[in-house]
Write an enzyme that holds these catalytic residues in place. Structure first.
Site, PDB file in Angstrom:
ATOM      1  NE  ARG A  15      -4.346   8.454   0.933  1.00  0.00           N
ATOM      2  CZ  ARG A  15      -5.278   7.065   0.813  1.00  0.00           C
ATOM      3  NH1 ARG A  15      -6.145   7.126   0.193  1.00  0.00           N
ATOM      4  NH2 ARG A  15      -4.076   5.779   1.143  1.00  0.00           N
ATOM      5  CG  HIS A  21      -0.545   3.171  -0.916  1.00  0.00           C
ATOM      6  ND1 HIS A  21      -0.251   3.740   0.419  1.00  0.00           N
ATOM      7  CD2 HIS A  21      -2.181   2.564  -0.759  1.00  0.00           C
ATOM      8  CE1 HIS A  21      -1.259   4.070   0.854  1.00  0.00           C
ATOM      9  NE2 HIS A  21      -2.171   3.166   0.361  1.00  0.00           N
ATOM     10  CD  GLN A  74      -2.433  -1.244   1.574  1.00  0.00           C
ATOM     11  OE1 GLN A  74      -3.042  -0.437   1.650  1.00  0.00           O
ATOM     12  NE2 GLN A  74      -2.101  -2.691   1.929  1.00  0.00           N
ATOM     13  CG  ASP A 107      -6.194  -1.723  -5.553  1.00  0.00           C
ATOM     14  OD1 ASP A 107      -7.379  -1.115  -5.059  1.00  0.00           O
ATOM     15  OD2 ASP A 107      -5.045  -0.570  -5.390  1.00  0.00           O
ATOM     16  CB  CYS A 162      -4.548  -2.305  -0.597  1.00  0.00           C
ATOM     17  SG  CYS A 162      -4.928  -1.396  -2.349  1.00  0.00           S
ATOM     18  NE  ARG A 201      -1.491   1.805   5.030  1.00  0.00           N
ATOM     19  CZ  ARG A 201      -1.739   2.099   4.613  1.00  0.00           C
ATOM     20  NH1 ARG A 201      -2.711   1.966   3.664  1.00  0.00           N
ATOM     21  NH2 ARG A 201      -1.733   3.346   4.557  1.00  0.00           N
TER      22      ARG A 201
HETATM   23  N1   CP Z   1      -5.071   0.699   1.196  1.00  0.00           N
HETATM   24  C1   CP Z   1      -5.507   2.620   1.933  1.00  0.00           C
HETATM   25  O1   CP Z   1      -4.635   2.784   1.636  1.00  0.00           O
HETATM   26  O2   CP Z   1      -7.019   2.890   2.153  1.00  0.00           O
HETATM   27  P1   CP Z   1      -7.407   3.907   2.312  1.00  0.00           P
HETATM   28  O3   CP Z   1      -7.161   4.192   1.157  1.00  0.00           O
HETATM   29  O4   CP Z   1      -8.598   3.689   2.740  1.00  0.00           O
HETATM   30  O5   CP Z   1      -6.487   4.947   3.274  1.00  0.00           O
HETATM   31  N1  NVA Z   2      -5.577   1.875  -6.415  1.00  0.00           N
HETATM   32  C1  NVA Z   2      -6.347   2.609  -5.522  1.00  0.00           C
HETATM   33  C2  NVA Z   2      -5.502   2.691  -4.095  1.00  0.00           C
HETATM   34  C3  NVA Z   2      -6.685   2.699  -2.861  1.00  0.00           C
HETATM   35  C4  NVA Z   2      -5.214   2.877  -1.782  1.00  0.00           C
HETATM   36  C5  NVA Z   2      -6.462   4.535  -5.508  1.00  0.00           C
HETATM   37  O1  NVA Z   2      -5.589   5.035  -5.688  1.00  0.00           O
HETATM   38  O2  NVA Z   2      -7.551   4.587  -5.775  1.00  0.00           O
END
Ligand code: CP
Ligand code: NVA
Length: 299
Positions: free
Chosen positions: A105, A132, A135, A221, A257, A285
């Site tokens: 990430r 993502h 997701q 989101d 999400c 997930r």
């Molecule tokens: N949806 C998602 O990726 O959540 P987190 O940021 O908690 O991993």
């Molecule tokens: N769009 C959000 C998703 C988090 C899972 C972000 O990037 O913070």
């Protein structure tokens, strides 16, 4: 080297459906017997690189590895030399000599592309500023379970990382998708072009109320993603009218999400309503990623 998942269209349509089937099988086996499938990744290790916070991604990947008989190592921003002087390509090659998969990430999408280029084990994108895909796997598993791929879905909010991978996934399985964003916050043209190459690019609009007419699912989101904190004031102003309320939602299912910013992109009442499938979505997930890891291991 093995296969990687930098974005969902790294899979063919057939491979995506195979991963979803594998996920569904592992989910059913786990429901029948918490120990089922325990040896699929015995003695295998997942290295998990996190430049940003995470609840679902971290816990679901680590738990998934445990359930499949393997092990996961959490590598946070201050745990390894990445981000403190060691380049990505060196991290990729060194870590590949130890672990069997890398999940990352990161902020810059180019970083996960480089990681996958230099790693000699599969690399899984656990969220970048642009994508993502994990997701999306969970989202498609949820939609297939609860509504079927005949469902009509409307994305309301920011055309962000989660939206962009969902656009690609929707094109791959033939979902009817409309993306409603404020002007200037739409999905990147390059992503729309990729979706059009796969199947259908989504309809796009700046009118969320018109978009949800006839839809089965509303998906939203956060407006301020991780790393965009400096844009907060501007984005809150620009997204006025895009909040998912019980009125906008009507009798449609609500996907998110998570994490949610209640009072911004969604109201507490909408999120706590019976229409919200967000906890099933979050659970998936775990199952989707178990399916992915088991499939990657076989490639
Ligand atoms: N949806 C998602 O990726 O959540 P987190 O940021 O908690 O991993
Ligand atoms: N769009 C959000 C998703 C988090 C899972 C972000 O990037 O913070």
């Amino acid at each position: 080297m093995g296969r990687s998942l930098v974005d969902v269209d790294d899979l063919s349509r057939e491979e995506l459906l195979t991963v979803l089937d594998r996920a569904a099988d592992l989910k059913a086996a786990h429901a029948d017997d918490a120990g089922a499938g325990n040896d699929v990744l015995a003695d295998r290790t997942l290295g998990m690189i996190f430049e940003k916070p995470s609840t679902r991604t971290r816990v679901s990947f680590e738990t998934g590895m445990t359930q499949l008989g393997g092990h996961a190592i959490f590598l946070g921003p201050d745990d390894i030399h990445l981000g403190h002087g060691e380049p990505i390509k060196d991290t990729a090659r060194a870590v590949s000599r130890y672990v069997d998969f890398v999940m990352a990430r990161v902020f810059d999408h180019a970083d996960v592309v480089e990681l996958a280029e230099y790693a000699t084990v599969p690399v899984v994108n656990g969220l970048t500023d642009d994508a993502h895909p994990c997701q999306t796997l969970a989202d498609l598993l949820t939609i297939r379970e609860q509504m079927g791929f005949d469902a009509s879905v409307v994305w309301v909010g920011d055309g962000n990382n989660v939206c962009q991978s969902f656009v690609l996934g929707a094109a791959m399985v033939g979902l009817d998708l409309t993306v409603a964003t404020p002007a200037g916050y739409g999905v990147d043209d390059a992503v729309l072009d990729r979706a059009a190459d796969i199947g259908d690019a989504p309809a796009t609009t700046t009118d969320p109320e018109a978009a949800v007419d006839g839809a089965d699912v509303v998906y939203t989101d956060v407006w301020v993603s991780m790393g965009q904190e400096d844009e907060r004031e501007q984005k809150l102003a620009d997204f006025d009218g895009f909040q998912v309320t019980p009125e906008l939602l009507g009798d449609r299912s609500l996907m998110h999400c998570l994490p949610a910013h209640r009072g911004e992109e969604v109201t507490d009442a909408a999120l706590e309503s019976e229409n919200a499938v967000v906890w099933d979505q979050a659970e998936n997930r775990l199952h989707a990623q178990k399916g992915l890891l088991a499939w990657l291991h076989e490639q």
